[in-house]
Scaffold this motif. Structure first.
Motif, PDB file in Angstrom:
ATOM      1  N   ILE A  56     110.345-134.656  60.565  1.00  0.00           N
ATOM      2  CA  ILE A  56     110.339-135.544  59.336  1.00  0.00           C
ATOM      3  C   ILE A  56     109.341-136.717  59.386  1.00  0.00           C
ATOM      4  O   ILE A  56     109.195-137.253  60.444  1.00  0.00           O
ATOM      5  N   LEU A  57     108.428-136.721  58.385  1.00  0.00           N
ATOM      6  CA  LEU A  57     107.319-137.529  58.554  1.00  0.00           C
ATOM      7  C   LEU A  57     107.730-138.962  58.137  1.00  0.00           C
ATOM      8  O   LEU A  57     109.053-139.508  57.702  1.00  0.00           O
ATOM      9  N   SER A  58     106.752-139.840  58.323  1.00  0.00           N
ATOM     10  CA  SER A  58     107.056-141.481  58.169  1.00  0.00           C
ATOM     11  C   SER A  58     107.569-141.809  56.883  1.00  0.00           C
ATOM     12  O   SER A  58     108.473-142.980  56.886  1.00  0.00           O
ATOM     13  N   ASP A  59     107.456-141.029  55.906  1.00  0.00           N
ATOM     14  CA  ASP A  59     107.861-141.340  54.367  1.00  0.00           C
ATOM     15  C   ASP A  59     109.135-140.753  53.931  1.00  0.00           C
ATOM     16  O   ASP A  59     109.651-140.703  52.883  1.00  0.00           O
ATOM     17  N   GLY A  60     109.656-140.011  55.027  1.00  0.00           N
ATOM     18  CA  GLY A  60     111.025-139.520  54.809  1.00  0.00           C
ATOM     19  C   GLY A  60     111.083-138.058  54.368  1.00  0.00           C
ATOM     20  O   GLY A  60     111.986-137.361  54.467  1.00  0.00           O
ATOM     21  N   SER A  61     109.906-137.599  54.215  1.00  0.00           N
ATOM     22  CA  SER A  61     109.742-136.343  53.671  1.00  0.00           C
ATOM     23  C   SER A  61     109.706-135.125  54.938  1.00  0.00           C
ATOM     24  O   SER A  61     109.500-135.616  55.721  1.00  0.00           O
ATOM     25  N   HIS A  62     110.090-134.190  54.508  1.00  0.00           N
ATOM     26  CA  HIS A  62     110.371-132.991  55.654  1.00  0.00           C
ATOM     27  C   HIS A  62     109.085-132.094  55.523  1.00  0.00           C
ATOM     28  O   HIS A  62     108.592-131.773  54.669  1.00  0.00           O
ATOM     29  N   LEU A  63     108.750-131.591  57.076  1.00  0.00           N
ATOM     30  CA  LEU A  63     107.873-130.458  57.159  1.00  0.00           C
ATOM     31  C   LEU A  63     108.329-129.253  56.227  1.00  0.00           C
ATOM     32  O   LEU A  63     109.618-129.221  56.114  1.00  0.00           O
ATOM     33  N   THR A  64     107.293-128.481  55.728  1.00  0.00           N
ATOM     34  CA  THR A  64     107.881-127.053  55.276  1.00  0.00           C
ATOM     35  C   THR A  64     108.423-126.231  56.261  1.00  0.00           C
ATOM     36  O   THR A  64     108.173-126.560  57.382  1.00  0.00           O
ATOM     37  N   GLN A  65     109.249-125.378  56.028  1.00  0.00           N
ATOM     38  CA  GLN A  65     109.835-124.585  57.141  1.00  0.00           C
ATOM     39  C   GLN A  65     108.684-123.748  57.735  1.00  0.00           C
ATOM     40  O   GLN A  65     108.957-123.459  58.978  1.00  0.00           O
ATOM     41  N   ARG A  66     107.597-123.426  57.174  1.00  0.00           N
ATOM     42  CA  ARG A  66     106.626-122.711  57.997  1.00  0.00           C
ATOM     43  C   ARG A  66     105.883-123.550  58.929  1.00  0.00           C
ATOM     44  O   ARG A  66     105.687-123.364  60.106  1.00  0.00           O
ATOM     45  N   SER A 244     116.032-122.357  62.324  1.00  0.00           N
ATOM     46  CA  SER A 244     115.623-123.467  63.089  1.00  0.00           C
ATOM     47  C   SER A 244     116.164-123.055  64.495  1.00  0.00           C
ATOM     48  O   SER A 244     115.464-123.373  65.748  1.00  0.00           O
ATOM     49  N   HIS A 245     117.424-122.331  64.688  1.00  0.00           N
ATOM     50  CA  HIS A 245     117.937-121.897  66.025  1.00  0.00           C
ATOM     51  C   HIS A 245     116.954-120.747  66.406  1.00  0.00           C
ATOM     52  O   HIS A 245     116.321-121.066  67.693  1.00  0.00           O
ATOM     53  N   CYS A 246     116.288-119.951  65.581  1.00  0.00           N
ATOM     54  CA  CYS A 246     115.495-118.835  66.017  1.00  0.00           C
ATOM     55  C   CYS A 246     113.966-119.321  66.652  1.00  0.00           C
ATOM     56  O   CYS A 246     113.627-118.965  67.501  1.00  0.00           O
ATOM     57  N   MET A 247     113.592-120.655  66.056  1.00  0.00           N
ATOM     58  CA  MET A 247     112.280-121.269  66.283  1.00  0.00           C
ATOM     59  C   MET A 247     112.554-121.759  67.564  1.00  0.00           C
ATOM     60  O   MET A 247     111.702-121.559  68.513  1.00  0.00           O
ATOM     61  N   LEU A 288     106.109-109.191  75.183  1.00  0.00           N
ATOM     62  CA  LEU A 288     105.037-109.590  74.166  1.00  0.00           C
ATOM     63  C   LEU A 288     105.416-109.227  72.745  1.00  0.00           C
ATOM     64  O   LEU A 288     105.113-109.966  71.983  1.00  0.00           O
ATOM     65  N   ILE A 289     105.839-107.838  72.873  1.00  0.00           N
ATOM     66  CA  ILE A 289     105.990-107.077  71.728  1.00  0.00           C
ATOM     67  C   ILE A 289     107.171-107.722  71.001  1.00  0.00           C
ATOM     68  O   ILE A 289     107.075-108.295  69.459  1.00  0.00           O
ATOM     69  N   ASP A 290     108.384-107.989  71.468  1.00  0.00           N
ATOM     70  CA  ASP A 290     109.469-108.561  70.912  1.00  0.00           C
ATOM     71  C   ASP A 290     109.273-110.092  70.495  1.00  0.00           C
ATOM     72  O   ASP A 290     109.536-110.477  69.440  1.00  0.00           O
ATOM     73  N   LEU A 291     108.314-110.686  71.261  1.00  0.00           N
ATOM     74  CA  LEU A 291     108.097-112.128  70.848  1.00  0.00           C
ATOM     75  C   LEU A 291     107.263-112.122  69.594  1.00  0.00           C
ATOM     76  O   LEU A 291     107.492-113.260  68.730  1.00  0.00           O
ATOM     77  N   LYS A 292     106.203-111.177  69.475  1.00  0.00           N
ATOM     78  CA  LYS A 292     105.408-111.537  68.260  1.00  0.00           C
ATOM     79  C   LYS A 292     106.159-110.720  67.034  1.00  0.00           C
ATOM     80  O   LYS A 292     106.197-111.607  66.127  1.00  0.00           O
ATOM     81  N   GLN A 293     107.113-110.014  67.230  1.00  0.00           N
ATOM     82  CA  GLN A 293     107.639-109.306  66.099  1.00  0.00           C
ATOM     83  C   GLN A 293     108.716-110.521  65.600  1.00  0.00           C
ATOM     84  O   GLN A 293     108.889-110.728  64.450  1.00  0.00           O
ATOM     85  N   ALA A 294     109.460-111.142  66.611  1.00  0.00           N
ATOM     86  CA  ALA A 294     110.421-112.527  66.497  1.00  0.00           C
ATOM     87  C   ALA A 294     109.489-113.327  65.604  1.00  0.00           C
ATOM     88  O   ALA A 294     110.079-114.019  64.747  1.00  0.00           O
ATOM     89  N   ASP A 299     108.320-116.517  60.508  1.00  0.00           N
ATOM     90  CA  ASP A 299     107.360-116.823  59.627  1.00  0.00           C
ATOM     91  C   ASP A 299     107.719-116.295  58.161  1.00  0.00           C
ATOM     92  O   ASP A 299     107.311-117.169  57.050  1.00  0.00           O
ATOM     93  N   TRP A 300     108.059-115.146  58.193  1.00  0.00           N
ATOM     94  CA  TRP A 300     108.411-114.576  57.005  1.00  0.00           C
ATOM     95  C   TRP A 300     109.772-115.227  56.262  1.00  0.00           C
ATOM     96  O   TRP A 300     109.611-115.415  54.858  1.00  0.00           O
ATOM     97  N   CYS A 301     110.693-115.392  57.068  1.00  0.00           N
ATOM     98  CA  CYS A 301     111.741-116.172  56.438  1.00  0.00           C
ATOM     99  C   CYS A 301     111.439-117.599  55.921  1.00  0.00           C
ATOM    100  O   CYS A 301     111.862-117.904  54.917  1.00  0.00           O
ATOM    101  N   ALA A 302     110.705-118.258  56.717  1.00  0.00           N
ATOM    102  CA  ALA A 302     110.221-119.536  56.442  1.00  0.00           C
ATOM    103  C   ALA A 302     109.525-119.649  55.086  1.00  0.00           C
ATOM    104  O   ALA A 302     109.760-120.242  54.324  1.00  0.00           O
ATOM    105  N   ASP A 303     108.414-118.623  54.983  1.00  0.00           N
ATOM    106  CA  ASP A 303     107.867-118.340  53.446  1.00  0.00           C
ATOM    107  C   ASP A 303     108.883-118.227  52.633  1.00  0.00           C
ATOM    108  O   ASP A 303     108.735-118.848  51.263  1.00  0.00           O
ATOM    109  N   VAL A 304     109.912-117.595  52.470  1.00  0.00           N
ATOM    110  CA  VAL A 304     110.923-117.360  51.453  1.00  0.00           C
ATOM    111  C   VAL A 304     111.454-118.813  51.294  1.00  0.00           C
ATOM    112  O   VAL A 304     111.792-119.009  50.041  1.00  0.00           O
TER     113      VAL A 304
END
Length: 388
Positions: A56-66, A244-247, A288-294, A299-304
């Protein structure tokens, strides 16, 4: 990725690695989570470093999900990281909900303290033995009755994360209009601790509590939104909270992989480093494969979500895929490290326990699959109708 998100993430990572990780063996980290004085100490250091509530930025706005994704993954590099920088559940999700639905007066009274580092609790789940709400929130038992200019709330709530030490509560109760949300000040004499459950996880301050709510009087102006609209508002919180749990747990699993990799590269067995044995090296490769797929699912869900879509289906898919993938990662890390992996010598053992619980947080895997299966059935029926 934006320049601002990269800069914030880099600062968070530096703080977590240099300041927070040394606290992982602090005796104040107990079975029911870090003690309140430890939380305050860590958040004080985060405040000094300029990384408290970084999403959350100093002006109260939220970062994008991505943007939030890259920051929260870095906060998760220590199990104490989200607690330290104020990106942990349920506070992060509660801040998001209040930012979207609270009035200006409610934001000043309830949201601003959370952004500054106060903790909160979300009162929805109820005791299974009493046939209360859980994975099925429509089974809500707690009641809210209007009495003059106050609502009177009664009920019992179970597995309320962070209740002990919280300053702000969001209570879901059933009014005549349906499920309704209320903002309350904590502690409150009408909300009594029955017990703190002994659970497999131990990273969240205050643990997970069973509480009794007896004739709690809440002023009408502390209703969040409109009567009967709790499930609608919960949907606003639900998908970002799942994501955010996933993140955060992606960061935890990444750190476990780092530790397991170092162990496998240094530890000798049968004349060579463990990593040179395919049975070990292949497990790290699969991680490594599982981490990259996750990461890509996140990122895909965040974009949605960043399009303004509720992303209910996408967040269900991501929650299932990521929680299951990270569980595999944590399990392999334990296996690679053998006896050390099941001991408290590193954070890998706790990472395994925490990620196992993650498969239940914000809906078990099976509930999400069931929901997705219902959507598949509806879509098929619609296609059949169009073709007939």
């Amino acid at each position: 990725m934006s320049e601002r998100a990269n800069a914030i993430a880099a600062n968070v990572e530096s703080f977590v690695r240099k300041v927070v990780i040394p606290y992982e063996n602090d005796p104040r980290l107990g079975h029911h989570g870090p003690a309140e004085d430890l939380v305050e100490e860590l958040r004080g250091k985060a405040r000094e470093a300029g990384v408290l509530t970084p999403h959350i930025l100093s002006d109260g706005s939220h970062l994008t999900q991505r943007e939030t994704a890259i920051v929260l993954k870095k906060s998760g590099l220590s199990i104490l990281g989200p607690v330290a920088v104020n990106t942990a559940a349920p506070d992060e999700g509660n801040m998001y909900l209040l930012g979207k639905t609270a009035t200006l007066e409610q934001k000043k009274r309830f949201l601003e303290p959370l952004v500054a580092g106060a903790r909160s609790a979300f009162f929805m789940t109820e005791p299974a033995a009493e046939n209360g709400a859980g994975s099925d929130p429509s089974m809500l038992q707690a009641t809210a009755v209007l009495n003059g200019n106050h609502w009177v709330i009664n009920g019992r709530k179970a597995f309320i994360t962070g209740f002990e030490g919280a300053k702000v509560g969001i209570v879901m109760a059933k009014s005549e209009a349906g499920a309704t949300l209320f903002l309350v000040d904590l502690p409150s004499p009408e909300i009594k601790l029955v017990k703190v459950y002994d659970t497999i996880d131990s990273s969240m301050p205050g643990g997970h509590a069973l509480v009794s709510i007896d004739d709690l009087r809440v002023p009408a102006n502390q209703m969040l939104g409109q009567p009967g609209e709790a499930f609608k508002y919960a949907q606003v919180r639900l998908s970002p909270a799942r994501l955010s749990h996933c993140m955060r747990w992606h960061g935890v699993a990444t750190r476990a992989q780092e530790i397991a990799t170092a162990y496998a590269c240094k530890r000798q067995a049968f004349g060579k480093p463990l990593v040179d044995h395919e049975g070990v090296g292949f497990q790290l490769a699969e991680n490594l494969i599982d981490l990259k797929q996750a990461e890509l699912m996140i990122d895909w869900c965040a974009d949605v979500l960043d399009t303004g879509d509720l992303g209910t289906v996408e967040s269900s898919m991501t929650k299932v895929a990521v929680s299951e993938a990270l569980m595999r990662v944590a399990d392999r890390c334990v296996q690679v490290m053998g006896a050390v992996g099941v001991s408290g010598e590193t954070m890998v053992e706790q990472a395994f326990r925490e990620i196992r619980a993650f498969r239940i947080y914000d809906g078990p895997t099976e509930v999400h699959k069931w929901s997705l299966a219902k959507k598949i059935k509806r879509s098929f029926a619609q296609q059949e109708a169009m073709q007939s």
